[in-house]
Design an enzyme around this catalytic site. Structure first.
Site: not given
Ligand code: UD1
Length: 415
Positions: A22-23, A116, A121, A305, A397
């Site tokens: 998925k990711n 989720c 986030r 995850d 999902r």
């Molecule tokens: C992706 C994965 C998700 C996984 C996560 C961490 C996908 C579609 N989803 O989610 O399954 O759980 O990586 O491995 O690939 N953050 C900020 N500011 C930002 C962006 C992120 O503070 O602009 C923080 C988030 O709140 C979180 C951390 O960084 O605490 C990690 O988030 P991120 O790596 O961005 O996860 P996702 O891309 O949302």
């Protein structure tokens, strides 16, 4: 059926081939928009997040066909750069269309993404990086309005290695003059898969899978095919289930290096694990011992995850397993549901203590996020009597058909 009905207590035996990740699929689908190319993605999982990404592509004017694990996208006809709130709300990864829209059209109108609830986030790192590349972005309540007269190359240093921000900035860079150098980039294997796909599309990109990624130049090709990497989190989920229930399960077409930290924990818990280049076999007698403390970290650390599925596997393990969740601030909601089965789990801030109990007893449970929902399924498999898991739409999902896969291994599950 809207709920899963599970009668626990059977060991799992058999072989399973995994669907594409998925990711990986979601950023690849967003990437198709950045070009005018025709793209064919193979091993694309038939899950609701992919359906949601396809709906966004169709709304933007792309022709999209989904059949038998293949998603074909013709992005040449894309003609608009707005995404309505009801499509954005469907999943967090909808925000990955922002970079491609700016690269292709120089403008984007969308809203904050759903997905989720795992704590706050924010998308500040996405926006900060895009601004540095020359985008003007305003955030008015939920609405994001972005435009640019032309993105330009620069160096962006991420304060933390966000997976989504890394992908969004790489995708935006397909439309920029000059070279983007991204420092402290996320190193997840799905980003390396994105690089592999973008190279086929004609992008000059290197470094994905390391902390520094550079993107400089893009000469689009008219047609590209790509097979999506296997889903390492689905792999981890199935292995956690087999570890806890006992039995012998072999996963094929996987790269065990992608989830070696999970394999280490399961091995510490007492499972026998044999890995080959693209397969892994796990044997368990179902009598686990608490593994060493599990600390979630960005890749190559233990994946957040896989924390809920491993926690489920430890509910009956001898001793106390300590989990520290470092990525998300609210990722223990499955623990409250575990307690309904009789599990001994206590939470102190980012730390969860799981002390194995002799017996879990089936009860009605409710999923509240994707991986936490899958963990409830594992807990149900461990319980005596019947467990019911509601809100299965969360699980749909990210798992193509978890009932099919677990039944193929001998589990008594309906849904
Ligand atoms: C992706 C994965 C998700 C996984 C996560 C961490 C996908 C579609 N989803 O989610 O399954 O759980 O990586 O491995 O690939 N953050 C900020 N500011 C930002 C962006 C992120 O503070 O602009 C923080 C988030 O709140 C979180 C951390 O960084 O605490 C990690 O988030 P991120 O790596 O961005 O996860 P996702 O891309 O949302």
């Amino acid at each position: 059926m809207d709920i899963f009905c599970i009668r626990g207590g059977t060991p799992l035996h058999g072989r399973i081939a995994l669907h594409g990740a998925k990711n990986a699929a979601l950023p690849l689908l967003a990437a198709t928009l950045a070009t005018g190319a025709r793209c064919e993605l193979h091993d694309c999982p038939d899950i609701s997040d992919v359906t949601a990404a396809c709906a966004i592509l169709r709304h933007l004017g792309c022709a999209v066909e989904q059949h038998g694990g293949i998603v074909a996208v013709d992005a040449g006809s894309a003609c608009r750069s707005d995404i309505p709130a009801e499509l954005m709300r469907k999943m967090r990864a909808a925000v990955l269309f922002l970079g491609p829209l700016l690269a292709r059209f120089g403008t984007a109108e969308l809203s904050l993404p759903g997905g989720c609830v795992l704590g706050a986030r924010p998308i500040d790192l996405h926006l900060r990086g895009l601004r540095r590349m020359g985008a003007e972005i305003t955030l008015d309540g939920e609405h994001i309005s972005a435009r640019t007269d032309g993105l330009h190359g620069c160096t962006v240093a991420l304060p933390l290695p966000s997976v989504g921000a890394t992908e969004n900035l790489i995708l935006a860079a397909l439309g920029c003059r000059g070279t983007l150098t991204l420092c402290n980039a996320a190193r997840e294997p799905e980003i390396a898969d994105l690089q592999c796909y973008l190279r086929k599309l004609g992008a000059d990109i290197s470094g994905a899978g390391t902390s520094t990624v550079t993107v400089g130049g893009f000469r689009p090709r008219p047609f590209v095919e790509h097979t999506i990497m296997p889903d390492r989190i689905v792999a981890a989920t199935i292995l956690c289930a087999a570890a806890a229930c006992g039995g012998e399960v072999e996963l094929q077409d996987v790269d065990p290096a992608h989830f070696s930290t999970v394999l280490d924990s399961l091995s510490e818990a007492g499972c026998a694990i044999i890995t080959a280049a693209s397969a892994v076999r796990l044997t368990s007698d179902g009598q686990l011992t608490a593994p060493r403390p599990v600390v979630t970290q960005p890749y190559p650390g233990f994946p957040t995850d896989a924390q809920p599925p491993l926690m489920a596997a430890c509910l009956r393990a001898k001793g106390t397993t300590v989990f520290t969740e470092n990525i998300f601030t609210n990722r223990y909601r499955h623990a409250e549901e575990f307690r309904r089965l009789g599990a001994a789990v206590s939470i102190e801030g980012r730390v969860a203590y799981v002390t194995g109990v002799e017996r879990l007893t089936g009860a009605p449970l409710t999923a509240s996020d994707l991986r936490g929902g899958a963990a409830l399924v594992i807990a149900g498999l461990l319980a005596q009597g019947t467990a019911y898991i509601g809100r299965r739409e969360y699980i749909d999902r990210g798992y193509e058909d978890i009932v099919r896969d677990l039944r193929a291994l001998g589990a008594r599950i309906k849904g």
